[in-house]
Design an enzyme around this catalytic site. Sequence first.
Site, short mmCIF file in Angstrom:
data_model
loop_
_atom_site.label_atom_id
_atom_site.label_comp_id
_atom_site.label_asym_id
_atom_site.label_seq_id
_atom_site.Cartn_x
_atom_site.Cartn_y
_atom_site.Cartn_z
CE LYS A 166 62.00 126.13 -89.20
NZ LYS A 166 61.19 125.20 -90.11
N GLY A 221 54.33 124.49 -82.39
CA GLY A 221 54.38 123.29 -83.23
C GLY A 221 54.15 122.03 -82.43
CB SER A 222 54.94 118.56 -83.29
OG SER A 222 56.36 118.55 -83.50
N GLY A 225 59.00 118.12 -82.16
CA GLY A 225 59.89 119.15 -82.67
C GLY A 225 60.23 120.19 -81.63
N GLY A 226 59.22 120.60 -80.87
CA GLY A 226 59.45 121.62 -79.84
C GLY A 226 60.34 121.13 -78.74
CD GLU A 245 50.35 127.16 -78.77
OE1 GLU A 245 49.44 126.61 -79.41
OE2 GLU A 245 50.52 128.40 -78.74
CB CYS A 282 46.90 125.35 -80.64
SG CYS A 282 46.44 127.10 -80.54
CD GLU A 375 47.43 118.55 -80.35
OE1 GLU A 375 46.85 119.48 -80.95
OE2 GLU A 375 48.60 118.64 -79.92
#
Length: 510
Positions: A166, A221-222, A225-226, A245, A282, A375
Amino acid sequence: MAAAPVWSVDPRTGKPREQVADEATAEEVDLAVRRAHAARGALADRTARAALLRTAADLLDAASEHVIEAADAETCLGPVRLTGELARTTAQLRAFADVVDEGAFLDIRIDHADAGRTPPWPDLRRWKVPLGVVAVYAASNFPLAFSVPGGDTASALAAGCPVVVKAHPDHPGTSELCASVLRRAAAQAGLPEDVVILVHGFEAGVELVKHPLVSAAGFTGSVRGGRALFDAAAARPAPIPFHGELGSLNPVVITEAAAAERAEQIGAGLAGSMSMGDGQFCTKPGFVLAPAGEAGDRLLASLTTAVSETEPGVMLDHRMRDAFIAGVGERSALPGVDAPLTPGAGGEHTVSAGFLTLPAELLTSEGEHDLLLEECFGPVTVVARYTSSQEITAVLSRLPGNLTATLQLADAEAEGTEPGAAELLAELTPLAGRVLVNGWPTGVAVAPAQQHGGPYPATTSTSSSVGATAIERWLRPVTYQSTPAALLPPELRDENPLSLPRRLNDHPEH
Protein backbone atom coordinates in the site's frame (compact mmCIF):
# COMPACT_ATOMS: atom_id res chain seq x y z
CA MET A 1 -18.52 6.00 -8.51
CA ALA A 2 -15.25 6.92 -10.25
CA ALA A 3 -12.03 6.05 -8.44
CA ALA A 4 -10.40 8.98 -6.64
CA PRO A 5 -7.24 10.24 -8.32
CA VAL A 6 -3.87 9.98 -6.57
CA TRP A 7 -1.76 13.12 -6.95
CA SER A 8 1.93 13.69 -6.45
CA VAL A 9 2.34 16.82 -4.31
CA ASP A 10 5.33 19.14 -3.94
CA PRO A 11 5.95 19.57 -0.16
CA ARG A 12 7.85 22.81 -0.86
CA THR A 13 4.63 24.47 -2.02
CA GLY A 14 1.82 22.11 -1.05
CA LYS A 15 0.64 22.15 -4.67
CA PRO A 16 -0.18 19.07 -6.79
CA ARG A 17 2.44 18.08 -9.37
CA GLU A 18 0.71 15.39 -11.41
CA GLN A 19 -1.81 12.59 -11.16
CA VAL A 20 0.06 9.29 -10.98
CA ALA A 21 -2.64 6.70 -10.24
CA ASP A 22 -6.15 6.08 -8.93
CA GLU A 23 -7.09 4.81 -5.51
CA ALA A 24 -7.80 1.09 -5.63
CA THR A 25 -11.39 -0.04 -5.14
CA ALA A 26 -12.28 -3.00 -2.93
CA GLU A 27 -12.64 -5.11 -6.06
CA GLU A 28 -9.18 -4.07 -7.26
CA VAL A 29 -7.63 -4.88 -3.89
CA ASP A 30 -9.27 -8.30 -3.99
CA LEU A 31 -7.89 -8.93 -7.47
CA ALA A 32 -4.41 -7.75 -6.44
CA VAL A 33 -4.30 -10.11 -3.46
CA ARG A 34 -5.57 -13.04 -5.51
CA ARG A 35 -2.95 -12.41 -8.19
CA ALA A 36 -0.21 -12.28 -5.55
CA HIS A 37 -1.58 -15.43 -3.92
CA ALA A 38 -1.41 -17.24 -7.26
CA ALA A 39 2.30 -16.35 -7.55
CA ARG A 40 3.28 -18.10 -4.29
CA GLY A 41 4.38 -21.34 -5.92
CA ALA A 42 6.97 -19.65 -8.12
CA LEU A 43 8.70 -18.18 -5.06
CA ALA A 44 9.36 -21.65 -3.67
CA ASP A 45 12.53 -21.67 -5.79
CA ARG A 46 15.14 -20.15 -3.48
CA THR A 47 17.58 -19.62 -6.35
CA ALA A 48 15.00 -17.54 -8.21
CA ARG A 49 14.22 -15.57 -5.04
CA ALA A 50 17.87 -14.65 -4.56
CA ALA A 51 18.12 -13.70 -8.23
CA LEU A 52 15.03 -11.48 -7.90
CA LEU A 53 16.52 -9.60 -4.96
CA ARG A 54 19.89 -9.06 -6.60
CA THR A 55 18.33 -8.07 -9.92
CA ALA A 56 16.06 -5.58 -8.16
CA ALA A 57 19.10 -4.02 -6.49
CA ASP A 58 20.94 -3.80 -9.80
CA LEU A 59 17.96 -2.25 -11.60
CA LEU A 60 17.42 0.30 -8.83
CA ASP A 61 21.08 1.28 -9.02
CA ALA A 62 20.79 1.62 -12.79
CA ALA A 63 17.71 3.84 -12.38
CA SER A 64 19.18 5.80 -9.48
CA GLU A 65 19.05 9.20 -11.19
CA HIS A 66 15.32 8.88 -11.92
CA VAL A 67 14.49 7.32 -8.55
CA ILE A 68 16.29 10.03 -6.57
CA GLU A 69 14.80 12.80 -8.69
CA ALA A 70 11.27 11.43 -8.19
CA ALA A 71 11.74 10.93 -4.45
CA ASP A 72 13.19 14.41 -3.91
CA ALA A 73 10.34 16.03 -5.83
CA GLU A 74 7.81 14.37 -3.51
CA THR A 75 9.65 14.48 -0.15
CA CYS A 76 12.17 17.34 -0.28
CA LEU A 77 14.68 15.06 1.45
CA GLY A 78 17.45 16.13 -0.90
CA PRO A 79 19.74 14.23 -3.29
CA VAL A 80 22.46 13.59 -0.69
CA ARG A 81 20.10 11.98 1.82
CA LEU A 82 18.25 10.05 -0.89
CA THR A 83 21.46 8.80 -2.51
CA GLY A 84 22.43 7.29 0.84
CA GLU A 85 18.95 5.87 1.33
CA LEU A 86 18.98 4.23 -2.09
CA ALA A 87 22.37 2.67 -1.30
CA ARG A 88 20.92 1.33 1.94
CA THR A 89 17.89 -0.03 0.05
CA THR A 90 19.92 -1.91 -2.52
CA ALA A 91 22.27 -3.19 0.20
CA GLN A 92 19.24 -4.61 2.03
CA LEU A 93 18.07 -6.40 -1.09
CA ARG A 94 21.50 -7.94 -1.66
CA ALA A 95 21.86 -8.85 2.01
CA PHE A 96 18.59 -10.78 1.96
CA ALA A 97 19.71 -12.54 -1.23
CA ASP A 98 22.73 -13.74 0.76
CA VAL A 99 20.41 -14.87 3.56
CA VAL A 100 18.38 -16.89 1.08
CA ASP A 101 21.50 -18.48 -0.41
CA GLU A 102 22.89 -19.46 2.99
CA GLY A 103 19.63 -21.07 4.11
CA ALA A 104 20.16 -20.78 7.87
CA PHE A 105 16.87 -18.85 8.11
CA LEU A 106 15.07 -22.16 7.47
CA ASP A 107 16.21 -23.22 10.99
CA ILE A 108 16.31 -26.89 10.03
CA ARG A 109 16.40 -29.31 12.98
CA ILE A 110 16.35 -33.08 12.66
CA ASP A 111 15.97 -35.48 15.59
CA HIS A 112 16.20 -39.15 14.61
CA ALA A 113 13.95 -41.70 16.22
CA ASP A 114 15.33 -42.95 19.55
CA ALA A 115 13.46 -45.87 21.15
CA GLY A 116 15.87 -45.83 24.08
CA ARG A 117 14.50 -42.57 25.49
CA THR A 118 11.78 -42.45 28.11
CA PRO A 119 9.36 -41.77 26.61
CA PRO A 120 10.74 -42.76 23.17
CA TRP A 121 11.26 -40.15 20.47
CA PRO A 122 9.77 -40.50 16.99
CA ASP A 123 11.63 -39.16 13.96
CA LEU A 124 11.09 -35.36 13.90
CA ARG A 125 12.14 -32.92 11.19
CA ARG A 126 11.46 -29.19 11.58
CA TRP A 127 11.92 -26.22 9.28
CA LYS A 128 10.24 -22.92 8.48
CA VAL A 129 7.89 -22.20 5.59
CA PRO A 130 6.54 -18.90 4.19
CA LEU A 131 3.26 -17.58 5.58
CA GLY A 132 1.76 -16.44 2.28
CA VAL A 133 0.82 -13.04 0.89
CA VAL A 134 2.24 -10.16 2.97
CA ALA A 135 0.69 -6.68 3.07
CA VAL A 136 3.30 -3.93 3.35
CA TYR A 137 2.36 -0.38 4.37
CA ALA A 138 4.98 2.10 3.15
CA ALA A 139 6.47 4.75 5.43
CA SER A 140 6.32 8.49 4.80
CA ASN A 141 9.83 9.37 6.01
CA PHE A 142 11.78 6.73 4.06
CA PRO A 143 10.42 6.68 0.49
CA LEU A 144 12.87 3.90 -0.45
CA ALA A 145 14.32 1.99 2.52
CA PHE A 146 10.97 1.57 4.34
CA SER A 147 8.64 1.75 1.37
CA VAL A 148 8.00 -0.18 -1.84
CA PRO A 149 11.52 -1.66 -2.29
CA GLY A 150 12.36 -1.47 1.42
CA GLY A 151 13.13 -3.90 4.19
CA ASP A 152 9.62 -5.29 4.68
CA THR A 153 9.30 -6.09 0.98
CA ALA A 154 12.83 -7.47 0.71
CA SER A 155 12.52 -9.71 3.76
CA ALA A 156 9.07 -10.98 2.73
CA LEU A 157 10.26 -11.88 -0.76
CA ALA A 158 13.32 -13.54 0.77
CA ALA A 159 11.03 -15.65 2.93
CA GLY A 160 9.09 -16.71 -0.17
CA CYS A 161 6.06 -14.47 0.36
CA PRO A 162 4.49 -12.39 -2.44
CA VAL A 163 3.91 -8.77 -1.44
CA VAL A 164 1.06 -6.31 -1.95
CA VAL A 165 2.30 -2.83 -1.02
CA LYS A 166 0.00 0.00 0.00
CA ALA A 167 1.81 3.11 -1.26
CA HIS A 168 2.21 6.10 1.04
CA PRO A 169 0.30 9.13 -0.27
CA ASP A 170 3.34 11.38 0.22
CA HIS A 171 5.33 9.72 -2.56
CA PRO A 172 2.99 7.90 -4.97
CA GLY A 173 5.10 8.64 -8.05
CA THR A 174 8.24 7.23 -6.42
CA SER A 175 6.21 4.20 -5.36
CA GLU A 176 4.99 3.57 -8.91
CA LEU A 177 8.52 3.87 -10.26
CA CYS A 178 10.00 1.48 -7.67
CA ALA A 179 7.17 -1.04 -8.09
CA SER A 180 7.78 -1.12 -11.82
CA VAL A 181 11.48 -1.82 -11.17
CA LEU A 182 10.67 -4.70 -8.80
CA ARG A 183 8.19 -6.22 -11.23
CA ARG A 184 10.73 -5.97 -14.04
CA ALA A 185 13.30 -7.66 -11.79
CA ALA A 186 10.85 -10.50 -11.15
CA ALA A 187 10.36 -11.04 -14.87
CA GLN A 188 14.11 -11.07 -15.47
CA ALA A 189 14.51 -13.65 -12.70
CA GLY A 190 11.93 -15.88 -14.34
CA LEU A 191 9.22 -15.15 -11.77
CA PRO A 192 5.68 -13.76 -12.20
CA GLU A 193 5.59 -9.97 -11.97
CA ASP A 194 2.73 -10.35 -9.49
CA VAL A 195 5.08 -11.34 -6.69
CA VAL A 196 5.00 -7.56 -6.11
CA ILE A 197 1.80 -5.52 -6.59
CA LEU A 198 1.15 -1.87 -5.66
CA VAL A 199 -2.15 -0.33 -4.55
CA HIS A 200 -3.05 3.21 -3.49
CA GLY A 201 -5.60 4.70 -1.11
CA PHE A 202 -6.61 4.72 2.55
CA GLU A 203 -9.59 2.43 2.04
CA ALA A 204 -7.38 0.09 0.02
CA GLY A 205 -5.14 -0.24 3.05
CA VAL A 206 -8.07 -1.21 5.24
CA GLU A 207 -9.38 -3.72 2.68
CA LEU A 208 -5.90 -5.18 2.37
CA VAL A 209 -5.43 -6.07 6.04
CA LYS A 210 -8.89 -7.64 6.11
CA HIS A 211 -8.46 -9.80 3.03
CA PRO A 212 -8.68 -13.52 3.88
CA LEU A 213 -5.73 -14.40 1.62
CA VAL A 214 -3.37 -11.91 3.33
CA SER A 215 -1.32 -13.84 5.87
CA ALA A 216 0.70 -11.07 7.61
CA ALA A 217 1.33 -7.35 7.48
CA GLY A 218 4.22 -4.94 8.00
CA PHE A 219 3.57 -1.27 8.81
CA THR A 220 5.64 1.83 9.53
CA GLY A 221 3.76 4.96 10.54
CA SER A 222 1.76 6.65 13.25
CA VAL A 223 0.38 5.17 16.46
CA ARG A 224 -3.17 6.04 15.43
CA GLY A 225 -3.00 4.54 11.95
CA GLY A 226 -0.96 1.53 12.97
CA ARG A 227 -3.15 0.70 15.94
CA ALA A 228 -6.28 0.84 13.78
CA LEU A 229 -4.79 -1.64 11.32
CA PHE A 230 -3.43 -3.81 14.15
CA ASP A 231 -6.91 -3.99 15.67
CA ALA A 232 -8.39 -4.85 12.28
CA ALA A 233 -5.81 -7.64 11.83
CA ALA A 234 -6.68 -9.04 15.26
CA ALA A 235 -10.43 -8.79 14.67
CA ARG A 236 -10.42 -10.94 11.53
CA PRO A 237 -12.11 -14.35 11.70
CA ALA A 238 -8.56 -15.70 11.29
CA PRO A 239 -6.26 -13.12 12.96
CA ILE A 240 -2.88 -12.51 11.33
CA PRO A 241 0.49 -11.24 12.58
CA PHE A 242 0.75 -7.45 12.30
CA HIS A 243 4.28 -6.14 12.63
CA GLY A 244 3.79 -2.42 13.12
CA GLU A 245 6.31 0.31 13.94
CA LEU A 246 4.22 3.08 15.46
CA GLY A 247 6.19 5.70 17.37
CA SER A 248 9.10 6.26 19.72
CA LEU A 249 10.50 8.88 22.11
CA ASN A 250 13.99 7.34 22.07
CA PRO A 251 15.00 8.63 25.51
CA VAL A 252 18.52 9.78 26.35
CA VAL A 253 19.99 9.83 29.85
CA ILE A 254 23.03 12.07 30.36
CA THR A 255 24.85 11.52 33.62
CA GLU A 256 26.13 14.47 35.60
CA ALA A 257 29.69 13.21 35.17
CA ALA A 258 29.26 12.98 31.41
CA ALA A 259 27.92 16.53 31.22
CA ALA A 260 30.80 17.81 33.37
CA GLU A 261 33.34 16.01 31.18
CA ARG A 262 32.03 16.90 27.68
CA ALA A 263 28.95 19.13 27.84
CA GLU A 264 29.76 20.90 24.59
CA GLN A 265 30.30 17.69 22.66
CA ILE A 266 27.08 16.13 23.96
CA GLY A 267 25.07 19.27 23.24
CA ALA A 268 26.31 19.42 19.66
CA GLY A 269 25.71 15.71 19.15
CA LEU A 270 22.18 15.92 20.49
CA ALA A 271 21.43 18.89 18.22
CA GLY A 272 22.62 17.01 15.16
CA SER A 273 20.65 13.90 16.01
CA MET A 274 17.34 15.55 16.93
CA SER A 275 17.32 17.86 13.91
CA MET A 276 18.60 15.32 11.35
CA GLY A 277 16.16 15.02 8.47
CA ASP A 278 14.12 17.82 10.08
CA GLY A 279 13.39 15.55 13.04
CA GLN A 280 11.55 13.04 10.86
CA PHE A 281 13.57 9.95 11.77
CA CYS A 282 11.84 7.23 13.77
CA THR A 283 14.96 7.12 15.98
CA LYS A 284 15.09 10.87 16.73
CA PRO A 285 16.00 11.47 20.41
CA GLY A 286 12.78 13.17 21.49
CA PHE A 287 13.25 13.08 25.26
CA VAL A 288 16.38 13.77 27.30
CA LEU A 289 17.14 13.51 31.01
CA ALA A 290 19.96 15.96 31.70
CA PRO A 291 21.38 17.20 35.00
CA ALA A 292 20.44 20.47 36.60
CA GLY A 293 23.32 22.69 37.69
CA GLU A 294 26.38 24.19 36.01
CA ALA A 295 27.28 21.20 33.83
CA GLY A 296 23.72 20.95 32.58
CA ASP A 297 23.70 24.69 31.84
CA ARG A 298 26.81 24.30 29.69
CA LEU A 299 25.15 21.43 27.84
CA LEU A 300 22.03 23.48 27.11
CA ALA A 301 24.16 26.42 25.95
CA SER A 302 25.91 24.11 23.48
CA LEU A 303 22.59 22.65 22.36
CA THR A 304 21.18 26.15 21.84
CA THR A 305 24.14 27.24 19.74
CA ALA A 306 24.11 24.12 17.57
CA VAL A 307 20.34 24.06 17.00
CA SER A 308 20.23 27.79 16.23
CA GLU A 309 22.61 27.13 13.34
CA THR A 310 20.16 24.64 11.80
CA GLU A 311 18.41 26.00 8.73
CA PRO A 312 14.59 25.83 8.54
CA GLY A 313 13.45 22.75 6.66
CA VAL A 314 10.50 21.41 4.69
CA MET A 315 8.61 18.53 6.28
CA LEU A 316 7.25 15.63 4.27
CA ASP A 317 3.84 17.21 3.85
CA HIS A 318 1.83 20.17 5.11
CA ARG A 319 -0.37 17.99 7.30
CA MET A 320 2.71 16.90 9.25
CA ARG A 321 3.92 20.50 9.38
CA ASP A 322 0.62 21.65 10.85
CA ALA A 323 0.65 18.82 13.40
CA PHE A 324 4.22 19.68 14.42
CA ILE A 325 3.43 23.36 14.93
CA ALA A 326 0.30 22.55 16.92
CA GLY A 327 2.14 19.92 18.96
CA VAL A 328 5.00 22.15 20.03
CA GLY A 329 2.56 24.96 20.77
CA GLU A 330 0.52 22.76 23.09
CA ARG A 331 3.64 21.50 24.84
CA SER A 332 5.17 24.96 25.19
CA ALA A 333 2.03 26.24 26.90
CA LEU A 334 2.29 23.78 29.80
CA PRO A 335 3.22 25.34 33.16
CA GLY A 336 6.90 25.06 33.99
CA VAL A 337 7.95 24.46 30.38
CA ASP A 338 10.50 26.82 28.83
CA ALA A 339 11.63 27.13 25.24
CA PRO A 340 15.25 28.32 25.17
CA LEU A 341 15.03 27.98 21.39
CA THR A 342 11.43 27.96 20.20
CA PRO A 343 10.56 25.28 17.61
CA GLY A 344 7.75 25.87 15.14
CA ALA A 345 7.03 27.58 11.85
CA GLY A 346 10.17 28.68 10.07
CA GLY A 347 8.30 30.21 7.14
CA GLU A 348 5.20 29.67 5.04
CA HIS A 349 6.21 26.11 4.13
CA THR A 350 9.10 25.37 6.51
CA VAL A 351 9.70 24.58 10.17
CA SER A 352 12.48 25.60 12.53
CA ALA A 353 14.17 23.33 15.06
CA GLY A 354 14.14 23.97 18.79
CA PHE A 355 13.78 22.35 22.19
CA LEU A 356 11.80 22.58 25.38
CA THR A 357 12.98 22.27 28.99
CA LEU A 358 11.31 21.60 32.32
CA PRO A 359 12.18 20.23 35.77
CA ALA A 360 12.14 16.42 35.71
CA GLU A 361 10.14 16.50 38.93
CA LEU A 362 7.06 17.51 36.92
CA LEU A 363 7.17 14.17 35.12
CA THR A 364 7.60 11.85 38.10
CA SER A 365 3.85 11.40 38.55
CA GLU A 366 0.77 11.40 36.33
CA GLY A 367 -0.48 14.80 35.24
CA GLU A 368 -0.89 17.31 32.41
CA HIS A 369 2.81 17.13 31.58
CA ASP A 370 2.38 13.55 30.34
CA LEU A 371 1.93 15.05 26.87
CA LEU A 372 5.72 15.54 26.91
CA LEU A 373 6.12 11.76 27.10
CA GLU A 374 4.46 11.36 23.69
CA GLU A 375 6.35 11.60 20.40
CA CYS A 376 6.16 14.91 18.55
CA PHE A 377 7.16 14.24 14.93
CA GLY A 378 9.54 16.95 13.76
CA PRO A 379 12.68 18.84 14.86
CA VAL A 380 12.05 19.17 18.59
CA THR A 381 13.25 17.45 21.74
CA VAL A 382 12.27 17.77 25.40
CA VAL A 383 15.01 18.17 28.01
CA ALA A 384 13.91 17.26 31.54
CA ARG A 385 16.45 18.39 34.13
CA TYR A 386 16.90 16.09 37.11
CA THR A 387 18.38 16.76 40.51
CA SER A 388 18.83 13.19 41.75
CA SER A 389 19.11 9.59 40.59
CA GLN A 390 15.72 9.00 42.18
CA GLU A 391 14.16 11.45 39.72
CA ILE A 392 15.79 9.62 36.81
CA THR A 393 14.36 6.32 38.00
CA ALA A 394 10.91 7.80 38.60
CA VAL A 395 10.71 9.34 35.13
CA LEU A 396 12.09 6.27 33.33
CA SER A 397 9.48 4.12 35.06
CA ARG A 398 6.78 6.15 33.34
CA LEU A 399 8.09 6.02 29.79
CA PRO A 400 6.38 3.96 27.07
CA GLY A 401 8.24 1.44 24.91
CA ASN A 402 10.83 2.71 22.45
CA LEU A 403 12.95 1.72 19.50
CA THR A 404 16.08 3.03 21.20
CA ALA A 405 17.41 4.28 24.53
CA THR A 406 20.73 6.07 24.93
CA LEU A 407 23.08 6.50 27.88
CA GLN A 408 25.74 9.21 27.82
CA LEU A 409 28.53 8.38 30.29
CA ALA A 410 31.81 9.86 31.41
CA ASP A 411 34.94 7.88 30.58
CA ALA A 412 35.33 6.52 34.11
CA GLU A 413 31.67 5.42 34.18
CA ALA A 414 32.03 3.68 30.82
CA GLU A 415 35.15 1.89 32.03
CA GLY A 416 33.35 0.64 35.14
CA THR A 417 35.56 2.48 37.62
CA GLU A 418 32.68 4.69 38.78
CA PRO A 419 29.40 3.25 40.13
CA GLY A 420 25.93 3.63 38.69
CA ALA A 421 26.40 3.05 34.97
CA ALA A 422 25.42 -0.63 35.03
CA GLU A 423 22.30 0.21 37.04
CA LEU A 424 21.27 2.89 34.52
CA LEU A 425 21.85 0.51 31.64
CA ALA A 426 19.64 -2.04 33.39
CA GLU A 427 16.91 0.59 33.82
CA LEU A 428 16.99 1.46 30.12
CA THR A 429 17.04 -2.10 28.81
CA PRO A 430 13.31 -2.85 29.41
CA LEU A 431 12.39 0.34 27.55
CA ALA A 432 13.87 -0.30 24.11
CA GLY A 433 15.00 -2.77 21.48
CA ARG A 434 18.37 -1.07 20.95
CA VAL A 435 20.36 0.46 23.82
CA LEU A 436 23.28 2.76 22.99
CA VAL A 437 26.17 4.01 25.10
CA ASN A 438 27.92 7.27 24.14
CA GLY A 439 26.34 7.42 20.69
CA TRP A 440 23.23 8.81 19.03
CA PRO A 441 20.29 6.70 17.83
CA THR A 442 19.72 8.21 14.39
CA GLY A 443 21.22 5.86 11.85
CA VAL A 444 20.29 2.17 11.89
CA ALA A 445 22.97 -0.16 10.57
CA VAL A 446 21.64 -2.91 8.30
CA ALA A 447 23.56 -5.66 10.09
CA PRO A 448 22.78 -9.24 11.18
CA ALA A 449 22.80 -8.28 14.87
CA GLN A 450 20.54 -5.26 14.44
CA GLN A 451 17.28 -4.93 16.38
CA HIS A 452 14.87 -2.31 15.09
CA GLY A 453 11.78 -2.78 17.19
CA GLY A 454 10.84 -2.42 20.82
CA PRO A 455 8.08 -2.60 23.42
CA TYR A 456 4.70 -1.11 22.50
CA PRO A 457 4.00 1.50 21.17
CA ALA A 458 7.36 1.43 19.40
CA THR A 459 6.23 -1.78 17.71
CA THR A 460 3.34 -4.22 17.97
CA SER A 461 5.66 -7.25 18.09
CA THR A 462 9.09 -8.12 19.44
CA SER A 463 10.65 -8.74 16.02
CA SER A 464 13.06 -6.56 14.06
CA SER A 465 12.27 -4.80 10.78
CA VAL A 466 15.98 -4.28 10.01
CA GLY A 467 18.72 -6.87 9.63
CA ALA A 468 18.77 -10.53 8.69
CA THR A 469 16.35 -11.61 11.41
CA ALA A 470 13.59 -9.46 9.86
CA ILE A 471 12.87 -12.46 7.64
CA GLU A 472 11.55 -14.39 10.65
CA ARG A 473 8.35 -12.30 10.64
CA TRP A 474 7.11 -13.98 7.48
CA LEU A 475 7.82 -17.63 8.37
CA ARG A 476 6.20 -20.31 10.49
CA PRO A 477 7.69 -23.59 11.74
CA VAL A 478 6.43 -26.99 10.55
CA THR A 479 7.54 -30.39 11.89
CA TYR A 480 7.21 -33.66 9.96
CA GLN A 481 6.93 -36.71 12.23
CA SER A 482 7.78 -40.25 11.10
CA THR A 483 7.52 -39.17 7.47
CA PRO A 484 8.96 -41.49 4.76
CA ALA A 485 12.11 -40.06 3.21
CA ALA A 486 10.62 -40.10 -0.29
CA LEU A 487 7.89 -37.70 0.86
CA LEU A 488 10.17 -35.22 2.66
CA PRO A 489 11.28 -31.92 1.14
CA PRO A 490 14.91 -32.16 -0.03
CA GLU A 491 15.91 -29.76 2.75
CA LEU A 492 14.90 -32.33 5.38
CA ARG A 493 16.35 -35.51 3.90
CA ASP A 494 19.26 -37.22 5.62
CA GLU A 495 21.62 -36.82 2.68
CA ASN A 496 21.18 -33.00 2.76
CA PRO A 497 21.33 -32.67 -1.04
CA LEU A 498 21.24 -28.86 -0.87
CA SER A 499 24.11 -28.63 1.65
CA LEU A 500 22.12 -26.44 4.03
CA PRO A 501 23.15 -25.59 7.60
CA ARG A 502 21.16 -27.85 9.95
CA ARG A 503 21.10 -29.20 13.50
CA LEU A 504 21.17 -33.00 13.62
CA ASN A 505 20.22 -34.67 16.92
CA ASP A 506 20.76 -31.30 18.64
CA HIS A 507 24.26 -30.76 17.23
CA PRO A 508 25.41 -28.71 14.22
CA GLU A 509 25.61 -30.97 11.19
CA HIS A 510 29.06 -31.06 9.59
